[in-house]
Scaffold this motif. Sequence first.
Motif, PDB file in Angstrom:
ATOM      1  N   PHE A   1      -3.201 -21.360   1.993  1.00 24.65           N
ATOM      2  CA  PHE A   1      -2.623 -20.264   1.216  1.00 24.65           C
ATOM      3  C   PHE A   1      -2.148 -20.746  -0.156  1.00 24.65           C
ATOM      4  CE2 PHE A   1      -1.284 -17.699   5.252  1.00 24.65           C
ATOM      5  CZ  PHE A   1      -2.620 -17.503   5.537  1.00 24.65           C
TER       6      PHE A   1
ATOM      7  N   ALA B   1      -5.140 -21.225  -2.386  1.00 25.72           N
ATOM      8  CA  ALA B   1      -5.673 -19.938  -2.829  1.00 25.72           C
ATOM      9  C   ALA B   1      -4.861 -19.399  -3.996  1.00 25.72           C
ATOM     10  CB  ALA B   1      -5.683 -18.942  -1.680  1.00 25.72           C
ATOM     11  N   ARG B   2      -3.546 -19.543  -3.906  1.00 28.19           N
ATOM     12  CA  ARG B   2      -2.706 -19.044  -5.005  1.00 28.19           C
ATOM     13  C   ARG B   2      -2.933 -19.858  -6.270  1.00 28.19           C
ATOM     14  NH1 ARG B   2       3.487 -16.894  -5.002  1.00 28.19           N
ATOM     15  NH2 ARG B   2       3.642 -16.643  -7.257  1.00 28.19           N
TER      16      ARG B   2
ATOM     17  N   HIS C   1      -6.154 -18.812  -7.773  1.00 26.30           N
ATOM     18  CA  HIS C   1      -6.017 -17.469  -8.328  1.00 26.30           C
ATOM     19  C   HIS C   1      -5.288 -17.494  -9.669  1.00 26.30           C
ATOM     20  CE1 HIS C   1      -5.957 -13.043  -7.695  1.00 26.30           C
ATOM     21  NE2 HIS C   1      -4.881 -13.113  -8.458  1.00 26.30           N
TER      22      HIS C   1
ATOM     23  N   LYS D   1       3.881 -16.489   2.093  1.00 29.53           N
ATOM     24  CA  LYS D   1       2.777 -16.900   1.226  1.00 29.53           C
ATOM     25  C   LYS D   1       1.631 -15.900   1.281  1.00 29.53           C
ATOM     26  CE  LYS D   1       3.498 -21.922   1.223  1.00 29.53           C
ATOM     27  NZ  LYS D   1       2.864 -23.249   1.452  1.00 29.53           N
TER      28      LYS D   1
ATOM     29  N   LEU E   1       0.006 -13.514  -1.802  1.00 32.77           N
ATOM     30  CA  LEU E   1      -1.412 -13.377  -2.138  1.00 32.77           C
ATOM     31  C   LEU E   1      -1.808 -11.906  -2.175  1.00 32.77           C
ATOM     32  CD1 LEU E   1      -3.002 -16.270  -0.053  1.00 32.77           C
ATOM     33  CD2 LEU E   1      -2.890 -16.109  -2.549  1.00 32.77           C
TER      34      LEU E   1
ATOM     35  N   CYS F   1      -5.287 -10.634  -3.709  1.00 28.98           N
ATOM     36  CA  CYS F   1      -6.190 -11.532  -2.987  1.00 28.98           C
ATOM     37  C   CYS F   1      -5.981 -11.338  -1.482  1.00 28.98           C
ATOM     38  CB  CYS F   1      -5.934 -12.989  -3.385  1.00 28.98           C
ATOM     39  SG  CYS F   1      -6.983 -14.184  -2.517  1.00 28.98           S
TER      40      CYS F   1
ATOM     41  N   SER G   1      -1.042  -9.296   3.503  1.00 32.69           N
ATOM     42  CA  SER G   1      -1.897  -9.590   2.346  1.00 32.69           C
ATOM     43  C   SER G   1      -2.840  -8.434   2.034  1.00 32.69           C
ATOM     44  CB  SER G   1      -2.729 -10.851   2.603  1.00 32.69           C
ATOM     45  OG  SER G   1      -3.720 -10.622   3.593  1.00 32.69           O
TER      46      SER G   1
END
Length: 235
Positions: A121, A124-125, A128, A153, A157, A162, A186
């Motif tokens: 996670f 991914a952030r 992003h 988290k 996102l 996301c 999310s």
Amino acid sequence: MSNSDRRKALTPGESDASADVAAFIAKVSAIGTPKAVGEQGRLLFALDATMSRQPTWDMACRLQAEMFAAVVDQPLLVQLLYFRGINECRASKWVSNANSLASLMSGIQVRGGNTQIGKVFSHARAEHSRQKVNALVYVGDAMEEGVDALAQKAGELGLLGCPIFIFHEGGEPNAERAFREFARVSKGAYARFDANAPKELAALLRAVAAYAAGGRSALRLQQSPSARLLLEQLG
């Protein structure tokens, strides 16, 4: 048909996972188009590569091309992220074709260790923040971390646009509860799948790839029997 009605309608040979697949695809279709026209979609494909995942890892290697097969005239970049062993969590470069992803996956072997979903996670952030990630796919069977911190988290996102699409191998109850929550906060989706039913996982991968690349319109561009089946389920 509601999820409960759908489950009642299953024939004796069908699994509850099949109903989850249908519900998952419907959920993806309802989210809409995640990016502007002409923008390149980016899909982060994260895998638990700990020892318990050996059968599904092999299946994922065979089926990864399904993500690209879903996309016709729609730009899509995929990054592979995996964790295994003791604190090993690695990400590949972003690739735009099935052969490149297959090459990256073919050299990876599963190893013993605990889950590292928090790192997934966080990665991914970070990605992003550099450039929009349209969807995060996570494939795993267990959850061995603090649920509350991970849910926060996952929610962050979701606020960034996301969504997390979680494919759960097996049905371990604690993992299922956590995974469903991560998908919910999310604004993504959750589905269980059976390692002995690769077609179900392939359908899920195609659905999310199409979402990341261009929403429902990307599915309509496909001409395969699998695509027609997906469109029938989308209604």
